[in-house]
Design a protein around this motif. Structure first.
Motif, PDB file in Angstrom:
ATOM      1  N   HIS A   1      -2.613  38.773 -35.346  1.00 15.33           N
ATOM      2  CA  HIS A   1      -4.035  38.872 -35.668  1.00 15.33           C
ATOM      3  C   HIS A   1      -4.283  40.081 -36.572  1.00 15.33           C
ATOM      4  CE1 HIS A   1      -8.271  38.630 -35.574  1.00 15.33           C
ATOM      5  NE2 HIS A   1      -8.494  39.428 -34.544  1.00 15.33           N
ATOM      6  N   LEU A   2      -4.346  39.794 -37.883  1.00 13.07           N
ATOM      7  CA  LEU A   2      -4.598  40.836 -38.881  1.00 13.07           C
ATOM      8  C   LEU A   2      -5.988  40.750 -39.490  1.00 13.07           C
ATOM      9  CD1 LEU A   2      -1.332  39.912 -39.292  1.00 13.07           C
ATOM     10  CD2 LEU A   2      -1.446  41.898 -40.778  1.00 13.07           C
ATOM     11  N   ALA A   3      -6.682  39.620 -39.340  1.00 12.18           N
ATOM     12  CA  ALA A   3      -8.009  39.466 -39.937  1.00 12.18           C
ATOM     13  C   ALA A   3      -8.955  40.501 -39.350  1.00 12.18           C
ATOM     14  CB  ALA A   3      -8.539  38.061 -39.679  1.00 12.18           C
ATOM     15  N   ALA A   4      -9.670  41.214 -40.228  1.00  9.44           N
ATOM     16  CA  ALA A   4     -10.551  42.284 -39.752  1.00  9.44           C
ATOM     17  C   ALA A   4     -11.445  42.769 -40.878  1.00  9.44           C
ATOM     18  CB  ALA A   4      -9.719  43.460 -39.217  1.00  9.44           C
TER      19      ALA A   4
ATOM     20  N   LYS B   1       1.680  34.407 -27.470  1.00 11.85           N
ATOM     21  CA  LYS B   1       1.642  35.865 -27.472  1.00 11.85           C
ATOM     22  C   LYS B   1       0.774  36.335 -28.632  1.00 11.85           C
ATOM     23  CE  LYS B   1       4.275  40.136 -27.917  1.00 11.85           C
ATOM     24  NZ  LYS B   1       5.568  40.851 -27.904  1.00 11.85           N
ATOM     25  N   LEU B   2       0.060  37.456 -28.425  1.00 14.42           N
ATOM     26  CA  LEU B   2      -0.758  38.059 -29.472  1.00 14.42           C
ATOM     27  C   LEU B   2      -0.124  39.372 -29.925  1.00 14.42           C
ATOM     28  CD1 LEU B   2      -3.406  38.275 -31.140  1.00 14.42           C
ATOM     29  CD2 LEU B   2      -4.389  39.520 -29.200  1.00 14.42           C
ATOM     30  N   VAL B   3       0.068  39.501 -31.234  1.00 13.14           N
ATOM     31  CA  VAL B   3       0.435  40.777 -31.838  1.00 13.14           C
ATOM     32  C   VAL B   3      -0.768  41.225 -32.654  1.00 13.14           C
ATOM     33  CG1 VAL B   3       2.015  42.027 -33.350  1.00 13.14           C
ATOM     34  CG2 VAL B   3       2.886  40.182 -31.896  1.00 13.14           C
ATOM     35  N   PHE B   4      -1.393  42.307 -32.213  1.00 10.92           N
ATOM     36  CA  PHE B   4      -2.679  42.734 -32.753  1.00 10.92           C
ATOM     37  C   PHE B   4      -2.524  43.931 -33.682  1.00 10.92           C
ATOM     38  CE2 PHE B   4      -6.626  45.360 -32.149  1.00 10.92           C
ATOM     39  CZ  PHE B   4      -7.500  44.507 -32.810  1.00 10.92           C
TER      40      PHE B   4
ATOM     41  N   LYS C   1      -4.766  40.584 -17.972  1.00 15.84           N
ATOM     42  CA  LYS C   1      -5.042  40.513 -16.535  1.00 15.84           C
ATOM     43  C   LYS C   1      -5.745  39.204 -16.166  1.00 15.84           C
ATOM     44  CE  LYS C   1      -5.560  45.542 -15.900  1.00 15.84           C
ATOM     45  NZ  LYS C   1      -5.678  46.053 -17.249  1.00 15.84           N
ATOM     46  N   TRP C   2      -6.740  38.810 -16.970  1.00 20.86           N
ATOM     47  CA  TRP C   2      -7.529  37.614 -16.662  1.00 20.86           C
ATOM     48  C   TRP C   2      -6.727  36.335 -16.853  1.00 20.86           C
ATOM     49  CZ3 TRP C   2     -11.739  39.457 -20.567  1.00 20.86           C
ATOM     50  CH2 TRP C   2     -12.490  40.511 -20.004  1.00 20.86           C
ATOM     51  N   TRP C   3      -6.035  36.254 -18.004  1.00 20.27           N
ATOM     52  CA  TRP C   3      -5.469  34.982 -18.446  1.00 20.27           C
ATOM     53  C   TRP C   3      -3.947  35.012 -18.616  1.00 20.27           C
ATOM     54  CZ3 TRP C   3      -9.473  35.268 -22.958  1.00 20.27           C
ATOM     55  CH2 TRP C   3     -10.762  35.043 -22.447  1.00 20.27           C
ATOM     56  N   GLY C   4      -3.342  36.161 -18.410  1.00 13.53           N
ATOM     57  CA  GLY C   4      -1.890  36.246 -18.537  1.00 13.53           C
ATOM     58  C   GLY C   4      -1.382  36.192 -19.959  1.00 13.53           C
ATOM     59  N   ILE C   5      -2.214  36.610 -20.926  1.00 14.48           N
ATOM     60  CA  ILE C   5      -1.805  36.566 -22.332  1.00 14.48           C
ATOM     61  C   ILE C   5      -0.895  37.751 -22.636  1.00 14.48           C
ATOM     62  CG2 ILE C   5      -2.595  36.713 -24.735  1.00 14.48           C
ATOM     63  CD1 ILE C   5      -5.216  35.405 -23.807  1.00 14.48           C
ATOM     64  N   PRO C   6       0.356  37.509 -23.031  1.00 14.09           N
ATOM     65  CA  PRO C   6       1.210  38.617 -23.445  1.00 14.09           C
ATOM     66  C   PRO C   6       0.743  39.175 -24.798  1.00 14.09           C
ATOM     67  CG  PRO C   6       2.341  36.538 -23.782  1.00 14.09           C
ATOM     68  CD  PRO C   6       1.049  36.209 -23.099  1.00 14.09           C
ATOM     69  N   TYR C   7       0.908  40.463 -24.982  1.00 12.44           N
ATOM     70  CA  TYR C   7       0.421  41.066 -26.227  1.00 12.44           C
ATOM     71  C   TYR C   7       1.251  42.294 -26.580  1.00 12.44           C
ATOM     72  CZ  TYR C   7      -1.648  44.929 -23.592  1.00 12.44           C
ATOM     73  OH  TYR C   7      -1.825  46.028 -22.801  1.00 12.44           O
ATOM     74  N   THR C   8       1.206  42.640 -27.854  1.00 13.78           N
ATOM     75  CA  THR C   8       1.666  43.937 -28.350  1.00 13.78           C
ATOM     76  C   THR C   8       0.641  44.415 -29.362  1.00 13.78           C
ATOM     77  OG1 THR C   8       3.987  43.317 -28.087  1.00 13.78           O
ATOM     78  CG2 THR C   8       3.520  45.207 -29.494  1.00 13.78           C
TER      79      THR C   8
END
Length: 311
Positions: A81-84, A119-122, A166-173
């Motif tokens: 997710h790079l859009a900003a 997975k989300l890489v933010f 925590k809510w949805w179990g979405i892995p992220y970095t």
């Protein structure tokens, strides 16, 4: 960049902001690995011409409900997710627009990741910290004191990402970028000072410096940033990492380097400092080195030499 033929299993990946400066570079690196890259970009600042022919692109804003629906339908392994909205000054003038893009946009992406199991890489920013010390680079646990709505909206988005795990179990970095520069950067916006200097030198115009020029930045090459994103595919879950060099360079010093490499003397125009600008920004990347096996490999002198040499 990653090389072809390393036995990596191809993945389907979504890149929001994939027609932008960093995003398009990332898309190319993913394709070189053999992955399938699907781009979401509203093309307000991105350029589809940056992308290789045949790349699937969907013209959507991150905050559109369609973004979540698309991610859910294509079920990517990872969403980058790079859009900003990335302008400090713009965020001060139009904070609601900044919030819609950076906060609501991130929530839409999270909704899609929840349905798709992705997975989300933010892509975050050094702006979450505000000013840093000139004597010591900032670590990830340093206080968060954003000086503009842009840094604040990115920090709020980071908090939502943490809660979504925590809510949805979405892995992220989460990757907090220093000031990114390199080939393909547009000569506009507060973050594109290298590109702005290059354009003005090419046109024989004086370099415009906001403030006294002694404000300093940590300049990290776009190809190093792309490598950090690739490293985050399988590492760094549930963590935030600084992506910088730990070296602060003043804007005056940057101007000197650019003029020297171009063998030009353009002069300077000093304008008032911009709203939301920090005095010093400098990041420690020790945590990324340990957990992501990433470290910056391109020095500022090398990166600038490549740019002025046309590579």
């Amino acid at each position: 960049m990653e090389e072809k033929g390393k036995g990596l299993k191809p993945m389907r990946i979504v890149v929001t902001g994939g027609a932008g400066f960093i995003g398009s570079r990332l898309v190319r690196a993913l394709l070189e690995r053999g992955d399938e890259a699907i781009v979401i970009d509203d093309l307000s600042t991105g350029d589809a011409g940056r992308l290789p022919a045949g790349v699937e692109i969907h013209r959507l804003r991150a905050e559109d409900a369609g973004t979540a629906e698309l991610i859910a339908s294509v079920r990517p392994r990872v969403v980058f997710h790079l859009a900003a909205q990335v302008g400090m000054g713009s965020s001060v003038k139009f904070p609601a627009d900044d919030g819609r893009s950076n906060i609501v946009g991130t929530l839409r992406v999270l909704e899609g990741c929840r349905e798709a199991g992705s997975k989300l890489v933010f892509s975050s920013t050094s702006g979450v910290y505000g000013d840093s010390s000139r004597s010591r680079p900032l670590g990830e646990s340093s206080p968060k004191r954003p000086s503009a709505p842009y840094g604040l909206s990115k920090w709020v988005a980071e908090q939502y990402i943490g809660f979504a795990e925590k809510w949805w179990g979405i892995p992220y970095t989460i990757l907090r970028y220093a000031n990114v520069y390199g080939p393909g950067q547009a000569a506009r916006g507060e973050g594109g000072v290298v590109a702005c200097f290059m354009e003005r030198i090419a046109n024989g115009l004086p370099l415009v410096v906001h403030g006294d020029g002694e404000q300093s930045r940590d300049f990290v090459h776009v190809d190093d940033v792309v490598k950090a994103n690739l490293a985050a595919i399988d590492r760094g879950d549930g963590e935030a990492f600084n992506i910088g060099t730990g070296i602060a360079t003043s804007i005056n010093g940057l101007a000197d380097r650019c003029e020297r490499l171009a063998a030009a003397s353009c002069g300077r125009i000093y304008e008032p400092a911009r709203s939301g600008d920090v005095r010093c920004s400098r990041l420690s990347s020790r945590k990324a080195e340990a957990a992501l096996a990433w470290r910056p490999s391109i020095s500022l002198d090398e990166g600038l030499s490549r740019l002025f040499g046309g590579s």
